[in-house]
Enzyme design. Structure first.
Site, PDB file in Angstrom:
ATOM      1  N   LYS A 114      40.373  36.521  47.325  1.00 27.60           N
ATOM      2  CA  LYS A 114      41.683  37.160  47.172  1.00 27.60           C
ATOM      3  C   LYS A 114      42.022  38.105  48.308  1.00 27.60           C
ATOM      4  CE  LYS A 114      42.607  36.600  42.299  1.00 27.60           C
ATOM      5  NZ  LYS A 114      42.962  37.232  41.026  1.00 27.60           N
ATOM      6  N   LYS A 197      41.018  24.874  41.426  1.00 33.19           N
ATOM      7  CA  LYS A 197      41.152  25.326  40.044  1.00 33.19           C
ATOM      8  C   LYS A 197      42.625  25.358  39.638  1.00 33.19           C
ATOM      9  CE  LYS A 197      40.790  29.689  39.142  1.00 33.19           C
ATOM     10  NZ  LYS A 197      40.427  31.091  38.955  1.00 33.19           N
ATOM     11  N   LYS A 200      47.649  30.049  37.825  1.00 26.17           N
ATOM     12  CA  LYS A 200      49.044  30.472  37.723  1.00 26.17           C
ATOM     13  C   LYS A 200      49.617  30.850  39.082  1.00 26.17           C
ATOM     14  CE  LYS A 200      46.921  34.366  35.409  1.00 26.17           C
ATOM     15  NZ  LYS A 200      46.599  34.766  34.049  1.00 26.17           N
TER      16      LYS A 200
END
Ligand code: TYM
Length: 334
Positions: A114, A197, A200
């Site tokens: 991230k 994966k 969202k």
């Protein structure tokens, strides 16, 4: 009774990955009996990647609560809370910031993914994220944490933090937590790319099924899901080098509460032209009632807020004494 804790970020809408990897297990552990269950919208975590628009954060939090309830979390059986409404989470997190080591945190793969190439620009909160997660769990002395595969490393860190605290203060205070990573769908992959994966945050909406999607959208996304040209094998080992095929079979197994072998016993030999419509029908049957119940619950957000206020009150009866005892162990004058 042993206590279960788990949480989901209200950073966007719920996906089928969240449902199969987490929420379905939450409901299962609630209904099995024998556990005290605490489930949480982690709004403090949701602002670590970026500060959301305020109305977006409150909308997402209420919609996630609606998603929990529509999926079968019963506020009469489980404690349902929003993280920032139970201040002991953040208070214990500060202590854990002082227990966890920089080296441990920098090895977290989620931090590395991230923060990406520009760690200098990432928030301090993103780096400290797993210490807050450990606090979420340990402020309840929870022993069982149902999650998807991607949270495994964070749960190992939670064990390390508990062990170091206990060791440094010479106490046996925080329990060593058990991850509960179970079922056929602990890692649901993107419908467009079997190596990624389902998430969202993927820019492509076709890559995921959202829990707010209606029957048409669900069926269309499954029809268009990436696959290979071969028929389904009759045993699980035939899926080994076929990530997209394996993903659709796992989703089927997760939705139907079947093992992968059972699904292949029924569908082995089928072409995707036959299997996809069967999967779409199953997905619509299981998911469309949840999305319509979520929409109904969102018509009365005052009721959702009442449920969360009640949950926070129940939660604080557990967390306040554990925080007080933690401060006492550390030597903080109260
Ligand atoms: P989050 O919000 O990313 O995801 C919530 C839960 O959904 C699971 N999940 C998946 N499972 C299978 N396939 C997928 N594609 C998929 N995507 C998500 C996640 O594994 C997770 O169980 N750090 C946590 C939130 C958290 C937490 C906690 C969890 C904060 N405090 C304490 C447990 C205990 C997270 O970001 O989850």
């Amino acid at each position: 009774a042993p206590r279960v804790f788990s949480g989901i970020q209200p950073s966007g809408g719920l996906t089928l990955g969240n449902y199969l990897g987490a929420i379905k297990r939450f409901v299962g552990m609630q209904d099995e009996g024998g556990f005290e269950t605490v489930y949480c919208m982690v709004d403090l975590h949701a602002i670590t990647a970026r500060l959301l628009d305020p109305s977006e954060l409150s909308h997402n939090t209420r919609e996630l609560a609606a998603g929990f309830i529509a999926s079968g979390i019963d506020p009469a059986k489980s404690i349902l809370i929003n993280q920032s409404q139970v201040p002991e989470h953040a208070q214990l997190a500060w202590i854990f910031n002082c227990v966890a080591r920089m080296g441990w945190m920098s090895r977290m793969t989620q931090w590395k993914d991230k923060s990406g190439k520009n760690a200098e620009a990432a928030s301090l909160g993103l780096f400290a994220y797993p210490a807050l997660m450990a606090a979420d769990i340990l402020i309840y002395h929870a022993t069982h944490v149902p999650v998807g595969e991607d949270q495994k490393q964070h749960l190992e860190l939670t064990r390390d933090i508990a062990a170091k605290f206990n060791h440094d203060y010479g106490v046996e205070f925080f329990p060593i937590t058990e991850p509960v990573i179970e079922g056929a769908a602990t890692r649901v992959m993107s419908l467009r790319d079997g190596s990624k994966k389902m998430s969202k945050s993927d820019p492509s909406d076709a890559s995921r099924i959202n829990m707010t999607d209606d029957a048409d959208a669900i069926a269309k996304k499954i029809r268009k899901a990436k696959t290979d040209p071969d028929a389904l094998p009759s045993e699980a080992k035939g899926l080994e080098d076929r990530p997209e095929a394996r993903n659709l079979v796992n989703i089927y197994a997760g939705l139907a509460d079947m093992s992968v072998d059972q699904v292949l016993a029924d569908h082995g030999g089928a072409q995707f032209g036959q299997f996809k419509p069967a999967l779409a029908e199953l997905a619509v049957e299981k998911l469309a009632p949840i999305s319509s119940e979520m929409a109904r619950l969102m018509d009365d957000t005052a009721e959702i807020d009442r449920i969360l206020a009640h949950g926070a009150e129940q939660a604080r009866a557990i967390t306040a004494p554990i925080l007080a005892r933690t401060y006492e162990i550390i030597g903080m004058v109260r």
